[in-house]
Design a protein around this motif. Structure first.
Motif, PDB file in Angstrom:
ATOM      1  N   ALA A   1       1.256  -1.121   0.257  1.00 37.35           N
ATOM      2  CA  ALA A   1      -0.003  -0.346  -0.556  1.00 37.35           C
ATOM      3  C   ALA A   1       0.964   1.582   0.424  1.00 37.35           C
ATOM      4  N   LEU A   2       1.929   1.124   0.267  1.00 35.94           N
ATOM      5  CA  LEU A   2       2.593   2.405   0.995  1.00 35.94           C
ATOM      6  C   LEU A   2       3.629   2.281  -0.871  1.00 35.94           C
ATOM      7  N   ILE A   3       4.044   1.546  -1.560  1.00 31.13           N
ATOM      8  CA  ILE A   3       4.280   1.543  -3.099  1.00 31.13           C
ATOM      9  C   ILE A   3       3.725   1.882  -3.450  1.00 31.13           C
ATOM     10  N   LEU A   4       2.140   1.439  -3.603  1.00 33.92           N
ATOM     11  CA  LEU A   4       1.569   2.486  -4.383  1.00 33.92           C
ATOM     12  C   LEU A   4       1.107   4.027  -4.337  1.00 33.92           C
ATOM     13  N   LEU A   5       0.957   4.493  -2.503  1.00 32.32           N
ATOM     14  CA  LEU A   5       0.854   6.001  -2.541  1.00 32.32           C
ATOM     15  C   LEU A   5       2.120   6.666  -3.050  1.00 32.32           C
ATOM     16  N   VAL A   6       2.942   5.900  -2.743  1.00 31.53           N
ATOM     17  CA  VAL A   6       4.253   5.962  -3.371  1.00 31.53           C
ATOM     18  C   VAL A   6       4.190   6.825  -5.040  1.00 31.53           C
ATOM     19  N   THR A   7       3.284   5.741  -5.710  1.00 24.82           N
ATOM     20  CA  THR A   7       3.606   5.591  -6.895  1.00 24.82           C
ATOM     21  C   THR A   7       2.247   6.239  -7.679  1.00 24.82           C
ATOM     22  N   ALA A   8       1.967   6.793  -6.650  1.00 21.08           N
ATOM     23  CA  ALA A   8       0.388   7.588  -6.929  1.00 21.08           C
ATOM     24  C   ALA A   8       1.411   9.228  -6.941  1.00 21.08           C
ATOM     25  N   GLY A   9       2.046   9.400  -5.694  1.00 19.47           N
ATOM     26  CA  GLY A   9       2.175  10.804  -5.986  1.00 19.47           C
ATOM     27  C   GLY A   9       3.278  11.021  -6.835  1.00 19.47           C
TER      28      GLY A   9
ATOM     29  N   MET B   1      -5.281   5.170  -7.717  1.00 20.95           N
ATOM     30  CA  MET B   1      -3.841   4.646  -6.886  1.00 20.95           C
ATOM     31  C   MET B   1      -3.879   4.427  -5.499  1.00 20.95           C
ATOM     32  N   VAL B   2      -4.484   6.089  -5.079  1.00 26.68           N
ATOM     33  CA  VAL B   2      -4.543   6.128  -3.884  1.00 26.68           C
ATOM     34  C   VAL B   2      -5.536   5.851  -3.009  1.00 26.68           C
ATOM     35  N   PHE B   3      -6.804   5.592  -4.028  1.00 23.17           N
ATOM     36  CA  PHE B   3      -8.333   5.112  -3.281  1.00 23.17           C
ATOM     37  C   PHE B   3      -7.605   3.162  -2.913  1.00 23.17           C
ATOM     38  N   ILE B   4      -7.062   2.644  -3.726  1.00 19.63           N
ATOM     39  CA  ILE B   4      -6.423   0.994  -4.119  1.00 19.63           C
ATOM     40  C   ILE B   4      -5.866   0.540  -2.226  1.00 19.63           C
ATOM     41  N   ALA B   5      -4.510   2.220  -2.103  1.00 18.99           N
ATOM     42  CA  ALA B   5      -3.642   2.180  -1.141  1.00 18.99           C
ATOM     43  C   ALA B   5      -4.291   2.244   0.236  1.00 18.99           C
ATOM     44  N   CYS B   6      -5.485   3.550  -0.287  1.00 17.79           N
ATOM     45  CA  CYS B   6      -5.807   3.221   0.966  1.00 17.79           C
ATOM     46  C   CYS B   6      -6.794   2.026   1.692  1.00 17.79           C
ATOM     47  N   LEU B   7      -7.216   1.617   0.512  1.00 19.15           N
ATOM     48  CA  LEU B   7      -8.080   0.115   1.198  1.00 19.15           C
ATOM     49  C   LEU B   7      -7.267  -1.019   1.316  1.00 19.15           C
ATOM     50  N   SER B   8      -6.067  -0.886   0.647  1.00 16.69           N
ATOM     51  CA  SER B   8      -5.278  -2.078   0.447  1.00 16.69           C
ATOM     52  C   SER B   8      -4.543  -2.120   2.559  1.00 16.69           C
ATOM     53  N   PHE B   9      -4.592  -1.122   3.090  1.00 14.65           N
ATOM     54  CA  PHE B   9      -4.039  -0.331   4.041  1.00 14.65           C
ATOM     55  C   PHE B   9      -4.629  -1.062   5.019  1.00 14.65           C
ATOM     56  N   GLY B  10      -5.702   0.142   5.009  1.00 10.34           N
ATOM     57  CA  GLY B  10      -7.495  -1.112   6.085  1.00 10.34           C
ATOM     58  C   GLY B  10      -7.405  -1.899   5.909  1.00 10.34           C
ATOM     59  N   LEU B  11      -7.020  -3.133   4.935  1.00  7.38           N
ATOM     60  CA  LEU B  11      -7.352  -4.582   5.006  1.00  7.38           C
ATOM     61  C   LEU B  11      -6.336  -5.051   5.400  1.00  7.38           C
ATOM     62  N   SER B  12      -5.413  -4.716   5.508  1.00  7.48           N
ATOM     63  CA  SER B  12      -3.826  -5.155   5.939  1.00  7.48           C
ATOM     64  C   SER B  12      -4.281  -5.431   7.630  1.00  7.48           C
ATOM     65  N   PHE B  13      -5.081  -4.908   8.626  1.00 10.03           N
ATOM     66  CA  PHE B  13      -5.238  -4.994   9.563  1.00 10.03           C
ATOM     67  C   PHE B  13      -6.588  -6.201  10.138  1.00 10.03           C
ATOM     68  N   TYR B  14      -7.514  -5.941   9.478  1.00  8.41           N
ATOM     69  CA  TYR B  14      -8.144  -7.491   9.458  1.00  8.41           C
ATOM     70  C   TYR B  14      -7.661  -9.144   9.394  1.00  8.41           C
ATOM     71  N   ARG B  15      -7.936  -9.456   9.720  1.00  9.81           N
ATOM     72  CA  ARG B  15      -7.625 -10.964   9.390  1.00  9.81           C
ATOM     73  C   ARG B  15      -9.088 -12.256   9.153  1.00  9.81           C
ATOM     74  N   SER B  16      -9.596 -11.715   8.408  1.00  5.28           N
ATOM     75  CA  SER B  16     -11.173 -12.118   7.947  1.00  5.28           C
ATOM     76  C   SER B  16     -10.089 -12.746   6.626  1.00  5.28           C
ATOM     77  N   LYS B  17     -11.165 -13.078   5.924  1.00  8.11           N
ATOM     78  CA  LYS B  17     -10.509 -14.431   4.478  1.00  8.11           C
ATOM     79  C   LYS B  17     -11.747 -13.167   3.289  1.00  8.11           C
ATOM     80  N   ALA B  18     -12.171 -12.295   3.965  1.00  4.45           N
ATOM     81  CA  ALA B  18     -12.827 -12.241   3.092  1.00  4.45           C
ATOM     82  C   ALA B  18     -12.004 -10.765   2.727  1.00  4.45           C
ATOM     83  N   GLY B  19     -11.374 -10.250   3.747  1.00  2.00           N
ATOM     84  CA  GLY B  19     -10.235  -8.572   3.571  1.00  2.00           C
ATOM     85  C   GLY B  19      -9.321  -9.321   3.053  1.00  2.00           C
ATOM     86  N   ALA B  20      -8.774 -10.352   2.898  1.00  2.00           N
ATOM     87  CA  ALA B  20      -8.309 -10.915   2.207  1.00  2.00           C
ATOM     88  C   ALA B  20      -8.092 -11.694   0.955  1.00  2.00           C
TER      89      ALA B  20
END
Length: 114
Positions: A15-23, A59-78
């Protein structure tokens, strides 16, 4: 059962790499506007910068959602994280095939692989 923190770190890094790429992508907007201003089509002059900006926001939208989902332990998030990774990798491949190799494509692909 205790789970490993490594997948969270890898997803967060992607997510961080993607955010840098968007910038990085947004820094090229002014140069792109200058290049497009020479086009004869009024549509290209107005639509192309909007499409450029849309790609950065995507890219910013996907990066933010990916970062948020990285904290959840659900199969749907994965599943969503895997889908985002595939989406980014397909974006990188499409750009590579149409434009050729350059650093931003490698960053986009690395983000998708994370």
């Amino acid at each position: 059962m205790k789970t490993s923190i490594q997948p969270k770190i890898i997803a967060g890094l992607g997510a961080l790499i993607l955010l840098v790429t968007a910038g990085f992508h947004m820094t090229g907007l002014e140069g792109f506007k200058v290049a497009v201003s020479e086009a004869e089509s009024p549509f290209m002059k107005s639509a192309a910068p909007a499409i450029w900006t849309l790609m950065s926001l995507h890219m910013v939208f996907i990066a933010c959602l990916s970062f948020g989902l990285s904290f959840y332990r659900s199969k749907a998030g994965a599943v969503v994280l895997i889908a985002f990774g595939l989406w980014l990798f397909v974006d990188a491949l499409t750009i590579f095939l149409n434009v050729g190799p350059f650093m931003a494509i490698y960053m986009l692909a690395a983000s998708g692989l994370c």
